[in-house]
Structure formats: C-alpha cells, structure tokens
Design an enzyme around this catalytic site. Structure first.
Site, PDB file in Angstrom:
ATOM      1  N   LYS A  38       0.995  -1.176  -0.061  1.00 28.57           N
ATOM      2  CA  LYS A  38       0.152  -0.065   0.030  1.00 28.57           C
ATOM      3  C   LYS A  38       0.788   1.386  -0.015  1.00 28.57           C
ATOM      4  O   LYS A  38       1.952   1.346   0.358  1.00 28.57           O
ATOM      5  CB  LYS A  38      -0.909   0.105   1.005  1.00 28.57           C
ATOM      6  N   ARG A 136      -9.417   1.456  15.090  1.00 28.76           N
ATOM      7  CA  ARG A 136      -9.587   2.077  13.724  1.00 28.76           C
ATOM      8  C   ARG A 136     -10.870   1.222  13.020  1.00 28.76           C
ATOM      9  O   ARG A 136     -11.900   1.155  13.770  1.00 28.76           O
ATOM     10  CB  ARG A 136      -8.137   1.974  12.914  1.00 28.76           C
ATOM     11  N   TYR A 265      17.526  30.495   5.923  1.00 25.17           N
ATOM     12  CA  TYR A 265      16.334  31.220   6.405  1.00 25.17           C
ATOM     13  C   TYR A 265      16.405  31.437   7.931  1.00 25.17           C
ATOM     14  O   TYR A 265      16.484  30.327   8.579  1.00 25.17           O
ATOM     15  CB  TYR A 265      14.921  30.957   6.135  1.00 25.17           C
ATOM     16  N   MET A 313      13.397  24.783   0.526  1.00 27.76           N
ATOM     17  CA  MET A 313      12.280  23.775  -0.244  1.00 27.76           C
ATOM     18  C   MET A 313      13.280  23.047  -1.242  1.00 27.76           C
ATOM     19  O   MET A 313      12.973  21.839  -1.436  1.00 27.76           O
ATOM     20  CB  MET A 313      11.718  24.776  -1.179  1.00 27.76           C
TER      21      MET A 313
END
Length: 374
Positions: A38, A136, A265, A313
């Site tokens: 999956k 779940r 940054y 990024m």
C-alpha cells in the site's frame, strides 16, 4: 557510482527479494505471506515492487485503495490482492470485476459486493475486519458473529477469513498484544464452531512475524521489514535485512565562510569560525524534512557532515570543514551507505521526530526512482 541527475533515489529490488526470503524462512511452509505494498509500496513503487515479490513467490499482495488494486491488474499482476481499507459501495462492481478481495466492516458494502458478484456470476471474496484494540476500522469482537450471520444470506460472498491489526506489537511489553491475539483467536474458534471455515485469517504484521509465531495463523502480512527496516529499532530482527531505498545528490557549490556568517532562512546558525559549507540540491520538496534543520547529517567521502541552518525547499547546507577536500559534483548521501558508513531511515526518523515509514513514503513519492538489482 556516478549519479546522472542532481538527486538520485535508488530502489534496490535485489535487497527487497533478500528481505522477503529471510522473512519467508521464519514461517512454516503452510503459512501464506501477504506483501504489504500500500501507499505506493511505502514509496518504493507499487508496480516494480509487486512484480519482484510476485516473481519471488509471495502469495498475496495488500494495497490500500481500489485504485491501487486496479493498477496491479492493469500491470497484469494476477496474484490475489486484498484491499486493506475496504471499498465504498459504489466501487463494488469494479472491485469484483478485477477479482480484488475486500476487507469488510460495513453491511452496505457487503450487500453491494454480493449484488455486483451476482451481476457478474462470481463470488466476491471478503476478509471480515475485526477491531481487537486498534480503535480504527473493523467491527467489534462482540459484534463479529452476528455480522457473519448476516452474510449467510448473501450467497455471492465468500468469507476468506478474519483480519485484525496489532496496535503495539513493536513494544517489548507484549501484554496488550497478547490480549489482542487471544481475543482474535478466541473469536476465530467461535466462528469456526459456527460453521465458518475462514482459512486465511490473519493478524500478524512484520514484528509479530518475527517475535510471535502464535500470531502467524493462516497468513502473515509483512510490510516495513520487506523494505529493510526493523519496526522496533532497539531490537534487531532475527534475520539480516537489507535497506532497499537510498538517496544521494551532487554537491552544487562549496564556499568558505568567515566567522559570524549566518546560514539559511531565519539565521538559525552562525559560523563560529572559518567554515567550509557545501550546498546540496535536496530540500523539503524532495521529502527531506525541515525538522532535520541543524540536526541531521549527510555522508560525504564516507564522513558525516552536519546540516547547518534550515533545510530549504530545494537546498540543504552542510558543514564539510575538515573533511577531505569536497568539491562541486561530489556525491552526498542522505540515506544509504558511503565507504562503509551508513545513514538509516531510523536515523532520519530520529532527527525528524517521526518513524521510518514516513521517511520512506515522503522520499519515495517526491523523487524520481531509479531501480537497481532488477
């Protein structure tokens, strides 16, 4: 090894097969194995991984969604495929047409599957999902026998087994896990006493496969260990696992910065002295977590180079001061081995405060994959 692009995500299918065969060797011959593929095979690539597992002899494949199951069928993979998340009622016709087996926990889905199977003159195969403590998907154990009884009138359904999932099998304390297994096996015995054969009931994930043989039952479902990582990093598995995924990149630039220079940054890192900084073309757009900022490391020339400043990024900066001369074009390893030194998915997960599953999914789905060992 020459890298032909800036960022190189490698998937070693021979390592995948090695891991499969080692895990297969831990099970009795009559126990079937479902390879969990999956989420695009945990980021490793659904079709190439499924094909290699099929060629190696896996009995079943497990996917999340109908679309993943249909992708396997379009790739001419004919193995039994289980849709682990179940389906919506409106998906029943396509699931039955593709001979996909369904994890079942809703009566309306059962009815839709039975009608679709009747329309197509088939039997729809289902695995009744039971919630033994995961909280779940699944019917509660005390509801399961009544749910099964409701399936008896749906003659185009075939119940293959019960299915459940272990919540804390990776923990050393097995109290909760054994309680789940005992509740599951007691329910299975009661269902068989009521006339249900349920030959492929299953609750065993990777860690239960290696540590809890009583949980093997008719089928086991390894996932993470197929891809080379132990679910419990503090407890090495009883078989050797080979990492399947690697990530490397080329150094874009090396610069020497004076003391007091800020990097990236937010100016979260300032050089204490003259520093050699290598700029690498990997960032959070490549699935490399921003949480690795000022924490993570990469391998260059077989040595660890710490990340300095925030991961951007598309770029990450590392300190190569004191390393053998590093230059533009050199290979930097974010995940994998370099000259005998290794960075594991578990290392990246520790820096990013997550788990190796997320590391694989993030890196694998954000980069072009190159397959080796084919």
């Amino acid at each position: 090894m020459m890298i032909t692009t800036m960022v190189d995500l490698g998937i070693d299918l021979s390592a995948l097969e090695h891991n499969y065969r080692r895990l297969r060797g831990l099970c009795d011959p009559q126990v079937k194995m479902l390879g969990v593929v999956k989420a695009d095979a945990y980021g490793h690539g659904l079709i190439p991984v499924a094909r290699r597992l099929a060629a190696a002899g896996v009995d079943y494949l497990g996917v999340g969604s109908l679309e993943e199951g249909l992708m396997l069928r379009r790739a001419d993979i004919k193995l039994p495929v289980l849709l682990l998340l179940g389906i919506l009622p409106e998906e029943a016709e396509r699931a039955v047409a593709a001979d996909l087996e369904v994890a079942l926990f809703r009566l309306d889905v059962a009815q839709a599957l039975a009608q679709a199977a009747g329309n197509q003159d088939k039997k729809a195969k289902v695995h009744l999902k039971v919630d033994t403590g995961m909280g779940r998907l699944g019917v509660l154990p005390q509801e399961a026998l009544a749910f099964l009884a409701g399936l008896k009138k749906l003659r185009h359904l075939k119940a293959m087994g019960l299915i459940s999932h272990l919540a804390v099998a990776d923990q050393e304390d097995k109290t909760y896990t054994l309680k789940q297994i005992q509740e599951f096996t007691a329910l299975l015995a009661a269902a068989r006493d009521a006339g249900w054969k349920l030959p492929l009931s299953h609750i065993s994930n990777s860690i239960a496969l290696t540590e809890l043989q009583e949980a093997h039952l008719g089928l086991v479902r390894p996932g993470l260990m197929l891809y080379g990582s132990p679910p419990a990093p503090d407890r090495p598995p009883p078989v050797e696992l080979k990492p399947v995924m690697s990530l490397a990149a080329r150094v874009l630039q090396v610069k020497r910065l004076p003391p007091g220079s800020s990097i990236s940054y937010g100016c979260t890192y300032t050089t204490p002295d003259w520093s050699d900084i290598a700029v690498l073309p990997v960032g959070y757009c490549n699935g490399y977590s921003r949480l690795n900022s000022n924490r993570g490391e990469v391998l260059i020339h077989g040595r660890r180079a710490p990340i300095r400043g925030r991961v951007c990024m598309n770029l990450t900066m590392v300190d190569v001061t004191g390393l053998p001369e590093v230059k533009a074009g050199d290979r930097a390893v974010f995940l994998g081995e370099d000259q005998g030194e290794r960075l594991r998915a578990e290392d990246l997960a520790g820096w990013a405060q997550t788990i190796s599953y997320e590391i694989y999914c993030a890196l694998g789905t954000a980069n072009l994959r190159r397959y080796i060992g084919v």
